[in-house]
Scaffold this motif. Structure first.
Motif, short mmCIF file in Angstrom:
data_model
loop_
_atom_site.label_atom_id
_atom_site.label_comp_id
_atom_site.label_asym_id
_atom_site.label_seq_id
_atom_site.Cartn_x
_atom_site.Cartn_y
_atom_site.Cartn_z
N LEU A 30 11.87 6.07 2.35
CA LEU A 30 11.03 7.26 2.37
C LEU A 30 11.32 8.09 3.62
O LEU A 30 11.44 9.33 3.53
CB LEU A 30 9.55 6.86 2.34
CG LEU A 30 8.54 7.99 2.54
CD1 LEU A 30 8.62 9.01 1.41
CD2 LEU A 30 7.12 7.42 2.66
N GLU A 31 11.44 7.44 4.76
CA GLU A 31 11.73 8.16 6.00
C GLU A 31 13.05 8.92 5.90
O GLU A 31 13.14 10.08 6.32
CB GLU A 31 11.77 7.18 7.17
CG GLU A 31 10.39 6.61 7.52
CD GLU A 31 10.46 5.49 8.53
OE1 GLU A 31 9.40 5.19 9.14
OE2 GLU A 31 11.54 4.90 8.71
N VAL A 44 8.99 9.28 10.51
CA VAL A 44 8.35 7.98 10.75
C VAL A 44 7.15 7.87 9.81
O VAL A 44 6.21 8.67 9.89
CB VAL A 44 7.88 7.84 12.21
CG1 VAL A 44 7.22 6.47 12.44
CG2 VAL A 44 9.05 8.03 13.18
N ALA A 45 7.18 6.89 8.90
CA ALA A 45 6.10 6.70 7.93
C ALA A 45 4.94 5.97 8.57
O ALA A 45 5.14 5.01 9.34
CB ALA A 45 6.61 5.93 6.72
N LEU A 46 3.71 6.39 8.22
CA LEU A 46 2.50 5.82 8.82
C LEU A 46 1.41 5.65 7.78
O LEU A 46 1.53 6.11 6.64
CB LEU A 46 2.03 6.71 9.97
CG LEU A 46 3.00 6.70 11.17
CD1 LEU A 46 3.06 8.05 11.83
CD2 LEU A 46 2.59 5.62 12.16
N LYS A 175 -2.82 16.15 -1.32
CA LYS A 175 -1.72 16.82 -0.63
C LYS A 175 -0.58 17.09 -1.62
O LYS A 175 -0.53 16.51 -2.70
CB LYS A 175 -1.22 15.95 0.54
CG LYS A 175 -2.31 15.62 1.56
CD LYS A 175 -2.91 16.87 2.17
CE LYS A 175 -3.87 16.58 3.32
NZ LYS A 175 -5.13 15.99 2.89
N VAL A 176 0.36 17.96 -1.24
CA VAL A 176 1.45 18.32 -2.16
C VAL A 176 2.31 17.09 -2.46
O VAL A 176 2.70 16.85 -3.61
CB VAL A 176 2.31 19.45 -1.57
CG1 VAL A 176 3.38 19.88 -2.58
CG2 VAL A 176 1.44 20.65 -1.21
N ILE A 177 2.63 16.31 -1.43
CA ILE A 177 3.21 14.98 -1.62
C ILE A 177 2.10 13.99 -1.30
O ILE A 177 1.51 14.07 -0.22
CB ILE A 177 4.40 14.71 -0.68
CG1 ILE A 177 5.45 15.81 -0.77
CG2 ILE A 177 5.04 13.35 -0.97
CD1 ILE A 177 6.52 15.70 0.31
N ALA A 228 6.61 3.42 -1.91
CA ALA A 228 7.37 3.60 -3.15
C ALA A 228 6.82 4.77 -3.95
O ALA A 228 7.58 5.58 -4.50
CB ALA A 228 7.32 2.32 -3.99
N LEU A 229 5.49 4.89 -4.01
CA LEU A 229 4.89 6.01 -4.73
C LEU A 229 5.19 7.33 -4.04
O LEU A 229 5.48 8.35 -4.69
CB LEU A 229 3.38 5.80 -4.84
CG LEU A 229 2.59 6.86 -5.60
CD1 LEU A 229 3.14 7.04 -7.01
CD2 LEU A 229 1.11 6.49 -5.65
N ALA A 230 5.15 7.34 -2.70
CA ALA A 230 5.47 8.56 -1.96
C ALA A 230 6.93 8.97 -2.19
O ALA A 230 7.23 10.16 -2.31
CB ALA A 230 5.21 8.36 -0.47
N ARG A 231 7.82 7.99 -2.24
CA ARG A 231 9.23 8.31 -2.54
C ARG A 231 9.36 8.97 -3.90
O ARG A 231 10.10 9.94 -4.08
CB ARG A 231 10.08 7.03 -2.53
CG ARG A 231 10.39 6.47 -1.16
CD ARG A 231 11.32 5.27 -1.29
NE ARG A 231 12.62 5.65 -1.83
CZ ARG A 231 13.48 4.80 -2.37
NH1 ARG A 231 13.17 3.51 -2.47
NH2 ARG A 231 14.64 5.22 -2.80
#
Length: 365
Positions: A30-31, A44-46, A175-177, A228-231
């Protein structure tokens, strides 16, 4: 293949590897995808947008004994992130036109303990960010952008969240993503990225000048199923962004000539992400009108979510710095109607009709 099916597959592949250790594969992927999508060196994913702001401040070395300048027109979560570092938030009044921070007040409140400016892009707008960035450079201050509501907004050809030293974003639903809950940072400064990555995982990894285990951090990691969902959501970001912009344009076209509502058009060179449609209310008792709209089924920041200038928020009143009258007046008169991907044109037409009818009734009281 239907979009929902591919989302299930993305998460299912991760779940199939659990509960055994799964490393950080999805979050790292994702990053990489975020960095490429937004044209920066590092992401940086948080675990949340608030965690992203907190981590950005920590990566910049912000802590006890230091002041952070920030707008009084913001949400309480931004303040919470500053206070969590031990730093002191200094609220800056709104500009005369209600667009962004008053630069004179910003300069007047800069003192020997000031370490950073935290700009906030509410409703996808980046009001005066380039002027704030120029001031930060001149004053030798870090500039952190709270771009949690501004995914995809551009200004002067730059992505919101990539103008300062580091930008914080949210992946919360709406949010949009989105992936339900989560956040991320964007930066071109690899040292800041390394410190942020160390801070989010109890400083188990090294960062410049601070070996692994040499400092305390937090568990702000993004869970692998959510990553995974964010990707998956990132892959359809252009389509989602276009939809939000279409929704904003559609609602504005249907409402902008309503007496008592003054549309807040983007500044020159700004291309908002369509997070919300925005008007300045010239009706009497604007806060009460926003509450009336919320009760009539029109979600909005003031009437639904009780947005107020943060120095008036009960949890922040002890942090207030001056009267900040323009900030409160700006919030009171703001009508921000947000969107979701489920808001069809039919839904927007119903919202527009309700806004127009309620405004007419309000005027006729």
């Amino acid at each position: 293949m239907p979009e929902q099916d591919t989302a299930h597959e993305a998460i299912g592949a991760v779940l199939a590897r659990m509960p055994d250790p799964v490393g950080y594969h999805e979050a790292r992927a994702l990053e990489a995808g975020l960095a490429q999508a937004f044209g920066v060196r590092r992401a940086v994913a948080l675990s949340s947008g608030t965690a992203a702001i907190h981590t950005a401040l920590a990566a910049c070395g912000i802590g006890p004994g230091q002041d952070v300048l920030m707008p009084a027109v913001t949400v309480v979560m931004t303040v919470a992130a500053v206070v969590a570092t031990g730093a002191h938030p200094i609220f800056v009044d709104a500009a005369d036109d209600g667009r962004g921070m008053d630069l004179k007040d910003l300069a007047a409140k800069t003192g020997p303990d000031t370490a950073a400016i935290l700009a906030v892009h509410l409703a996808g707008r980046t009001d005066r960010i380039h002027e704030v960035a120029a001031y930060a450079r001149t004053a030798g201050l870090r500039l952190i952008e709270d771009a949690c509501q501004a995914q995809g907004t551009t200004t002067g050809g730059r992505n919101a969240g990539t103008i300062g030293d580091i930008g914080a974003f949210s992946l919360k639903d709406g949010k949009v993503i989105s992936c339900g809950e989560g956040g991320y940072l964007l930066t071109d400064d690899t040292d800041l990225a390394d410190r942020a990555a160390a801070f989010r995982t109890h400083w188990q990894t090294p960062a410049p000048g601070a070996p692994g285990g040499s400092r305390l951090g937090h568990n702000f990691r993004l869970a692998e199923p959510l990553a995974a969902l964010a990707r998956h959501q990132l892959q359809r970001f252009p389509e989602a962004l276009a939809q939000r912009r279409h929704q904003a344009v559609t609602l504005h076209h249907a409402v902008d000539d309503t007496p008592g509502l003054e549309p807040l058009h983007p500044a020159d060179g700004e291309h908002p992400n369509g997070y919300s449609a925005l008007w300045r209310l010239t009706l009497p008792e604007p806060r009460a009108f926003s509450t009336r709209l919320a009760g009539a089924g029109v979600p909005n920041s003031v009437g639904t979510h009780c947005l107020t200038a943060v120095h008036r928020h009960p949890a922040c009143a002890h942090l207030a710095t001056g009267d900040l009258a323009r900030a409160q007046a700006t919030v009171d008169a703001l009508l921000a109607v947000p969107f979701t991907e489920h808001d069809t044109d039919d839904v927007l037409r119903e919202l527009a009709l309700t806004i127009r009818q309620e405004a007419a009734r309000w005027q006729a009281r």
